[in-house]
Design an enzyme around this catalytic site. Structure first.
Site, PDB file in Angstrom:
ATOM      1  N   GLU A  68       7.727  28.382   3.834  1.00 31.06           N
ATOM      2  CA  GLU A  68       6.662  28.468   4.823  1.00 31.06           C
ATOM      3  C   GLU A  68       6.912  29.450   5.957  1.00 31.06           C
ATOM      4  O   GLU A  68       5.977  30.067   6.462  1.00 31.06           O
ATOM      5  CB  GLU A  68       6.434  27.066   5.432  1.00 31.06           C
ATOM      6  CG  GLU A  68       5.995  26.010   4.442  1.00 31.06           C
ATOM      7  CD  GLU A  68       4.580  26.232   3.946  1.00 31.06           C
ATOM      8  OE1 GLU A  68       3.726  26.688   4.730  1.00 31.06           O
ATOM      9  OE2 GLU A  68       4.324  25.968   2.754  1.00 31.06           O
ATOM     10  N   SER A 101     -10.808 -40.271  -0.332  1.00 31.32           N
ATOM     11  CA  SER A 101      -9.844 -41.267   0.157  1.00 31.32           C
ATOM     12  C   SER A 101      -8.651 -40.655   0.869  1.00 31.32           C
ATOM     13  O   SER A 101      -7.904 -41.385   1.528  1.00 31.32           O
ATOM     14  CB  SER A 101      -9.359 -42.131  -1.008  1.00 31.32           C
ATOM     15  OG  SER A 101     -10.416 -42.911  -1.520  1.00 31.32           O
TER      16      SER A 101
END
Length: 806
Positions: A87, A461
């Site tokens: 780069e 229950s």
């Protein structure tokens, strides 16, 4: 010639002056609008939200960008050289702008008439990536140059390089070189070899074009070019260069996958964080550690899956999901690619019937399925009936059928199908409310509806212990006799009288409360509620945090017709498991920021430890969320939860709930061979909901099973047949190796011998007498209460609702 020479010199001078004046003018014009370069020092890069178990296993990651910032000192020297070779090989020498690069870009522009490359240095790319857009224009380029000059003046080369490699996009949602190394190689950037580093260095130019997964040949060309540049620049010797060139391109995606399957937990945390921080929750790098240990969550996942599949197979095979008969293998492969795995059940297409099973097409090719795994597949007729046992594979499937198979530990396949029923499991630490395991359904892929916190169902229950607790605090005892006999209530607003019943349509007559609870006698519960009063009972339920609007204001409350979530039920039961203290469920243990600093630490109110002295304190609601928590520090003091039930009441009720396991509807739990388990089954009318909630001192766990659109689970299905086996499959391994943990006996209790027939104190000659626990101020009920059941008077008929549940 002299005049020509002067003209050239002066012309060149004029051009230079013009350029200088132009640049100066541009600088004077643009400079006031330039952002502060100093902001780069404190820039906050986007980092995803990550959610972990309490022992550090990754549960989920949320965020558009996968990024793990890395400091310059941790970047390998080979990578620095590779990236600069690709780069900006003059990076160490220029001052942010490379004149030769700009001239090269200008030449390309003059030749082609289009901007082809910007001649950008790494510094200029930092300026663009952090401050500018990707627009190609002269004004943006000038701004980029001016910013680059400022960046070079204010930051070091190392700082600029670090900013660059942490920001750049490298394909597959990877931002920054550390994320790219993890995505493509499953390793840290520091673990990669020279060839792999060069491959990563080749991505910034064009991440899609040079993606090594999609374009391995093109990415190799780019890699080799970078290696050649490194060799020519003297960064590597010839041997390393040749060795790296010889390296094959071995790349595959390593997408971060959860280490722990807990999607319902992850979604609850994600929603909490987004509610607090908005979209920043996905970008600020929060690390959330939950209260869920990975082993308990795994036990819960397995228990729910096995329990639902067991129930599903009891009710027969419903046939293939679809049929692709008469199609080619290519067509089958295409159809199969459209399917997805759900809850670990893989899609497969039957290709051939064999003597010992079938061959199926899966994503891994053609594989066998043993006939032994198919023998359960009797045809489904309806909820209560199945057909004959199959005798051969052809009785079950045919080629072209799309079915489900499950891969077993030995990699073989077992025949299966997707359950239509659903289940939810939640387990808490009863001492402080920490959520230890949570499963909101069979599969999050199938349905993200979280039944633990979103499904309000009738608990049946399993709600009775709250009523019994209220009665014990009202002066009842386990030896109190209540008449288990038919009741008929008339209401002028209804066409028919209400005739509540027990689940087996039998009546036992006068029965002790202890026996009535473990036998789950509905008529006893109704008489209890009638005598203590509905208003008293509702006020009592408020202590547990149940929403008043979801509790019926009639006698059906005694049968569990409230609309409650499994988490609300479990939180209420925690009171019985910890000695009477109200704790609030919480899921987030701590939150760390991007710098690993703890910004939140849970400090829940907890039940006191045995022997711990508790100062008097006012009880307050303790909703622990990140939003109301102060920053974590070491000065947080433990908070003691509010006591909402007399510890003596809880101790007595705990002994009664243990009888449910040893003598009653929870007897299957005896297989766990523990003496510290207590719990209660629950089954609603027509078996539309099946429950079991149980606990010891370590865990309180609730399991619900049913259909999302309520329908019967089957004539012979109850809480004890559907929910309890799932509960046992979780609690068994969860409690393995743990010592028995029961409630300590509080003061103020006494034990008396009781006549089981009359409920009165027994004489020495009374046969079958047993010892019962009482509060010191209570004595066994006198014989005169035999028929009435207990002190109090019945409610008027207009307060009774015609509901028939058990």
């Amino acid at each position: 010639m002299i005049r020509l020479l002067k003209f050239v010199v002066w012309s060149g001078f004029a051009v230079v002056c013009g350029l200088a004046l132009s640049l100066s003018g541009a600088f004077l014009y643009i400079n006031p609008t330039l952002p502060s370069v100093e902001a780069l020092r404190s820039i906050q890069l986007q980092i995803p939200l990550r959610i972990y178990s309490s022992d550090g296993k990754l549960i989920a990651e949320y965020g558009e960008m996968r990024r793990t910032p890395i400091e310059f000192e941790a970047i390998p020297r080979d990578f620095i050289d590779a990236l600069l070779a690709a780069e900006d090989d003059n990076f160490a020498n220029h001052y942010g702008v490379d004149i030769s690069g700009l001239m090269r870009a200008a030449t390309q522009l003059l030749k082609s008439g289009q901007i082809q490359s910007g001649g950008s240095t790494i510094t200029m790319q930092v300026a663009k990536n952090y401050f500018l857009t990707s627009e190609k224009s002269f004004s943006r380029k000038i701004t980029e140059i001016l910013l680059a000059l400022q960046i070079e003046r204010d930051l070091s080369k190392d700082e600029i390089f670090e900013l660059y490699v942490n920001k750049i996009y490298l394909g597959n949602r990877a931002y920054g070189i550390e994320a790219a190394a993890q995505i493509y190689y499953g390793k840290s950037i520091q673990e990669l070899n020279l060839a792999q580093l060069a491959m990563i260095a080749g991505l910034p130019k064009a991440p899609s074009r040079y993606n090594p997964v999609v374009n391995p040949e093109r990415s190799k060309e780019r890699r080799d070019w970078i290696l050649g540049r490194m060799y020519r620049l003297g960064k590597i010797d010839q041997q390393r260069y040749l060795d790296a060139l010889a390296e094959p391109v071995e790349v595959r995606l390593h997408i971060p996958t959860p280490e722990l399957n807990a999607p319902y937990v992850a979604e609850m945390v994600r929603a909490e964080m987004v509610g607090l921080y908005g979209s920043e929750a996905y970008t600020e790098g929060f690390r959330v550690y939950t209260t869920v240990p990975s082993d308990l969550q795994s036990f819960a996942n397995s228990a729910v899956h096995l329990g639902l599949q067991s129930y599903d197979q009891r009710h027969g095979y419903r046939g293939p999901e679809t049929r692709y008969r008469g199609q080619t293998r290519e067509a089958w492969e295409q159809r199969l690619a459209e399917q997805r795995s759900i809850g670990g059940l893989l899609p497969a297409i039957v290709t051939e019937l064999t003597d010992d099973g079938i061959l199926v097409l899966t994503s891994q090719g053609e594989e066998p399925v043993s006939w032994e795994t198919m023998k359960w597949a009797r045809p489904y007729l309806d909820t209560d009936n199945v057909g004959d046992w199959p005798k051969k594979p052809g009785d079950v499937v045919q080629p072209g059928d799309l079915i489900r198979v499950q891969r077993k530990p030995d990699e073989s396949l077992a025949f299966s199908q997707l359950p239509t029923a659903q289940s939810a499991l939640v387990s808490l630490n009863p001492q402080d409310g920490a959520i230890l395991a949570l499963v909101g359904g069979f599969s999050f892929e199938q349905s993200n509806y979280n039944r633990v916190v979103q499904a309000r169902r009738q608990p049946g229950s399993s709600f009775k212990p709250f009523l019994y607790s209220a009665a014990l605090d009202r002066g009842y005892t386990p030896a109190t006799l209540v008449n288990d006999a038919p009741i008929v209530y008339h209401d002028s607003s209804m066409d028919e009288a209400w005739r509540p019943k027990n689940d087996n349509n039998t009546f036992l007559g006068p029965i002790r409360l202890r026996e009535a609870l473990y036998r789950s006698r509905n008529l006893v519960s109704i008489r209890l509620l009638q005598n203590i009063g509905i208003q008293y009972a509702l006020n009592y339920m408020d202590r547990f945090g149940f929403p008043r609007e979801n509790l019926p204001r009639d006698l059906s409350l005694a049968l569990g017709t409230a609309a409650l979530t499994p988490l609300e039920i479990t939180a209420g039961w925690s009171v019985f498991a910890n000695g009477g203290y109200k704790v609030t469920p919480y899921l987030i243990q701590r939150v760390e920021n991007r710098d690993a600093e703890i910004i939140y630490q849970a400090n829940p109110a907890r039940a006191p430890k045995p022997g711990e002295v508790v100062a008097d304190q006012a009880g307050t609601e303790n909703l622990r969320t990140v939003s109301d928590a102060a920053p974590a520090d070491d000065t947080q003091q433990p908070r003691i939860a509010e006591q909402i039930v007399d510890s003596r009441t809880v101790f007595i009720l705990d002994s009664m709930l243990k009888d449910v396991v040893t003598k009653g509807t929870g007897r299957r739990a005896l297989a766990l061979e523990r003496d510290d388990l207590a719990g209660k089954t629950g089954t609603t009318n027509d078996s539309k909901d099946a429950w079991f909630t149980g606990y010891n001192g370590d865990y309180v766990t609730t399991v619900w099973a049913g259909f999302d659109q309520p329908e019967s689970l089957g004539r012979w299905e109850y809480g004890g047949t559907v929910a309890l086996p799932i509960w046992m499959s979780y609690m068994g391994p969860a409690l393995s190796g743990k010592p028995s943990r029961t409630l300590p006996e509080p003061g103020g209790l006494l034990s008396l011998r009781i006549d089981p027939v009359t409920g009165r104190a027994a004489s020495a000659a009374t046969p079958n007498a047993y010892f019962e626990i009482f509060k010191s101020e209570d004595s066994p009920p006198p014989l005169g209460e035999l028929d009435a059941g207990a002190p109090g008077s019945p409610l008027p008929a207009d307060e009774v609702a015609p509901i028939d549940l058990f």
